[in-house]
Write a protein that holds these residues in place. Structure first.
Motif, short mmCIF file in Angstrom:
data_model
loop_
_atom_site.label_atom_id
_atom_site.label_comp_id
_atom_site.label_asym_id
_atom_site.label_seq_id
_atom_site.Cartn_x
_atom_site.Cartn_y
_atom_site.Cartn_z
N ALA A 49 0.85 -1.18 0.00
CA ALA A 49 0.00 0.00 0.00
C ALA A 49 0.89 1.23 0.00
CB ALA A 49 -0.91 0.00 1.23
N PRO A 50 0.36 2.39 -0.39
CA PRO A 50 1.12 3.64 -0.30
C PRO A 50 1.57 3.93 1.13
CG PRO A 50 -0.83 3.93 -1.67
CD PRO A 50 -0.96 2.58 -1.03
N LEU A 51 2.48 4.86 1.27
CA LEU A 51 3.08 5.14 2.57
C LEU A 51 2.07 5.59 3.61
CD1 LEU A 51 6.39 7.03 1.62
CD2 LEU A 51 6.07 4.58 2.09
N ARG A 52 1.13 6.48 3.24
CA ARG A 52 0.26 7.08 4.25
C ARG A 52 -1.22 7.10 3.89
NH1 ARG A 52 3.43 12.63 6.14
NH2 ARG A 52 5.56 11.81 5.97
N ILE A 53 -1.56 6.81 2.66
CA ILE A 53 -2.97 6.91 2.25
C ILE A 53 -3.42 5.58 1.67
CG2 ILE A 53 -2.86 9.40 1.86
CD1 ILE A 53 -2.54 8.85 -1.11
N PRO A 54 -4.74 5.34 1.60
CA PRO A 54 -5.23 4.08 1.03
C PRO A 54 -4.88 3.96 -0.45
CG PRO A 54 -6.95 5.19 2.29
CD PRO A 54 -5.82 6.17 2.14
N LEU A 55 -4.77 2.73 -0.92
CA LEU A 55 -4.46 2.46 -2.32
C LEU A 55 -5.68 2.71 -3.19
CD1 LEU A 55 -2.64 1.32 -4.58
CD2 LEU A 55 -3.49 -0.96 -3.95
N THR A 56 -5.46 3.39 -4.31
CA THR A 56 -6.47 3.54 -5.35
C THR A 56 -5.98 2.81 -6.59
OG1 THR A 56 -7.08 5.73 -4.53
CG2 THR A 56 -7.76 5.19 -6.77
N THR A 57 -6.81 1.93 -7.16
CA THR A 57 -6.45 1.19 -8.37
C THR A 57 -7.27 1.69 -9.56
OG1 THR A 57 -8.01 -0.58 -7.86
CG2 THR A 57 -5.74 -0.84 -7.05
N THR A 58 -6.99 1.16 -10.76
CA THR A 58 -7.62 1.69 -11.97
C THR A 58 -8.20 0.58 -12.86
OG1 THR A 58 -5.48 1.63 -13.10
CG2 THR A 58 -6.14 3.72 -12.10
N PRO A 59 -9.19 -0.16 -12.38
CA PRO A 59 -9.79 -1.18 -13.25
C PRO A 59 -10.44 -0.60 -14.49
CG PRO A 59 -11.10 -0.86 -11.24
CD PRO A 59 -9.81 -0.12 -11.05
N GLU A 60 -10.91 0.65 -14.42
CA GLU A 60 -11.55 1.26 -15.59
C GLU A 60 -10.53 1.60 -16.68
OE1 GLU A 60 -9.90 4.55 -13.25
OE2 GLU A 60 -11.01 2.74 -12.72
N THR A 61 -9.28 1.76 -16.31
CA THR A 61 -8.22 2.13 -17.25
C THR A 61 -7.48 0.92 -17.79
OG1 THR A 61 -7.91 4.16 -15.95
CG2 THR A 61 -6.21 3.62 -17.57
N HIS A 62 -7.15 -0.02 -16.91
CA HIS A 62 -6.30 -1.15 -17.27
C HIS A 62 -6.99 -2.51 -17.15
CE1 HIS A 62 -2.56 1.24 -17.57
NE2 HIS A 62 -3.12 1.98 -16.63
N GLY A 63 -8.24 -2.53 -16.71
CA GLY A 63 -8.94 -3.79 -16.52
C GLY A 63 -8.72 -4.33 -15.12
N PRO A 64 -9.56 -5.28 -14.69
CA PRO A 64 -9.48 -5.78 -13.31
C PRO A 64 -8.18 -6.48 -12.97
CG PRO A 64 -11.08 -7.03 -14.61
CD PRO A 64 -10.70 -5.84 -15.42
N GLN A 65 -7.50 -7.07 -13.98
CA GLN A 65 -6.21 -7.71 -13.74
C GLN A 65 -5.03 -6.84 -14.18
OE1 GLN A 65 -8.87 -10.00 -14.91
NE2 GLN A 65 -8.99 -10.18 -12.69
N GLY A 66 -5.33 -5.65 -14.71
CA GLY A 66 -4.27 -4.74 -15.11
C GLY A 66 -3.79 -4.91 -16.53
N VAL A 67 -4.31 -5.90 -17.26
CA VAL A 67 -3.82 -6.18 -18.61
C VAL A 67 -4.96 -6.19 -19.63
CG1 VAL A 67 -1.67 -7.33 -17.97
CG2 VAL A 67 -3.80 -8.65 -18.05
N GLY A 68 -5.96 -5.36 -19.41
CA GLY A 68 -7.04 -5.21 -20.36
C GLY A 68 -7.80 -6.49 -20.60
#
Length: 356
Positions: free
Chosen positions: A81-100
């Protein structure tokens, strides 16, 4: 301007890389490109949470390296996770697994048992002045490595960062680029660590104003498929149904095409056209010393407090703050050269792989 760098195809300088990524479609292209370069030694690939969680990033890295004929490269995980804040991911940009839309093979190899931060620090200590760090993810792992070994800027041969935007619209908020927005505190620590060092030690920063010029189109995918020797070059056209899978005869081209179709659709959905900004490939070509570019020294500030400006990067190019420079920001690049290099290199790699 300073920092002009170019490498001609036949006489390229050997480079040893420590890569940190959050794979990610453009990270995947960057990693595949590096695998195509015989002069590039991939010392290790560390997996940072960003586009997807760290475990999925690591799985993507293992699978891609095996697909590209490089199962020997160590893959490790550091932060979750990031150092101090919650993690934000991008399923809308890269897909749920990150590879479209790609469905990568289940990796056969295992993660390196050493924490990514420890792996990086030990590698840099054992090979002082030899290794270049390529950072195409939020800077979490690198910030932790700097905490563990403050001499890292002097131990490394160089550092290349994909991140930030300067006098340019952000791609996550009106002012912030994705990587710095995900972990602004890590980015602030990293730039602070380079303050006051000699210019040649400062990181080369590939920010949005130059990486968004590396705008991939369906024509580039077709050229890549042709270069790879596909019997029917893969066409990725906007009028085709969303989610259509590639039928390219080459396995690597097929997976890359399925990734990029998702990325094209994302950019079209947000009004940018049926294109894909492949930010991380450009940063990889800078680290591999195959790109021609220019830089300007600057003092970078990363905003970590103001709610609407979190992750915003500001560059003082004129010394108005009276603080020493801590970055070399890429001010000029050459997209047509970048795409000629990508098609030639990735096509050649795809053609050379077993079963192609």
């Amino acid at each position: 301007m300073s920092g002009e760098q170019a490498a001609a195809a036949g006489r390229r300088e050997s480079v040893s890389l420590l890569v940190d990524c959050d794979t990610g479609i453009d990270d995947a292209l960057a990693l595949a490109y590096l695998c195509s370069q015989p002069q590039v030694e991939l010392v290790a690939v560390s997996s940072t949470p960003g586009n997807v969680g760290a475990e999925q990033v690591a799985r993507n890295n293992l699978s891609l390296l095996e697909l590209c004929g490089r199962p020997d490269v160590p893959v490790a995980i550091g932060a979750r996770a990031p150092l101090r804040i919650p993690l934000t991911t991008t399923p809308e940009t890269h897909g749920p697994q990150g590879v479209g839309y790609a469905e990568l093979p289940e990796p056969r190899g295992q993660l390196n048992g050493v924490d990514a931060v420890e792996l990086w620090v030990e590698a840099a200590r054992s090979r002082p002045g030899e290794l270049t760090a390529l950072l195409t993810a939020p800077l979490t792992n690198f910030a932790l490595a700097l905490r563990a070994e403050p001499r890292l800027p002097e131990l490394l041969r160089g550092v290349v960062i994909m991140g930030g935007s300067y006098y340019y619209q952000g791609n996550t908020t009106p002012t912030a680029e994705w990587n710095t927005h995900v972990d602004p505190h890590a980015a602030a620590e990293v730039f602070a660590a380079f303050s006051g060092l000699p210019e040649e030690c400062l990181p080369v920063v590939c920010a949005l104003e130059t990486t968004e010029r590396i705008e991939l189109t369906p024509g580039h995918v077709a050229a890549l498929a042709a270069e790879a020797g596909c019997t029917e070059p893969e066409l990725v056209l906007p009028e085709q149904p969303e989610g259509r899978r590639s039928t390219a005869s080459n396995e690597l081209v097929r997976h890359l095409s399925d990734m990029l179709r998702f990325y094209f659709e994302f950019h079209r959905k947000y009004g940018q056209g049926y294109v894909a900004h492949i930010h991380d490939y450009f940063a990889a070509s800078v680290a591999a010393r195959t790109a021609r570019y220019s830089t300007r020294t600057a003092t970078v500030h990363v905003e970590t407090a103001a709610p609407k400006l979190i992750g915003t990067t500001v560059a003082d190019f004129r010394g108005l703050w009276g603080e020493p420079p801590n970055a070399r920001i890429v001010s000029e690049n050459h997209p047509s050269e970048a795409f000629a290099e990508l098609v030639r290199a990735l096509g050649g790699l795809a053609r050379s792989l077993p079963g192609s």
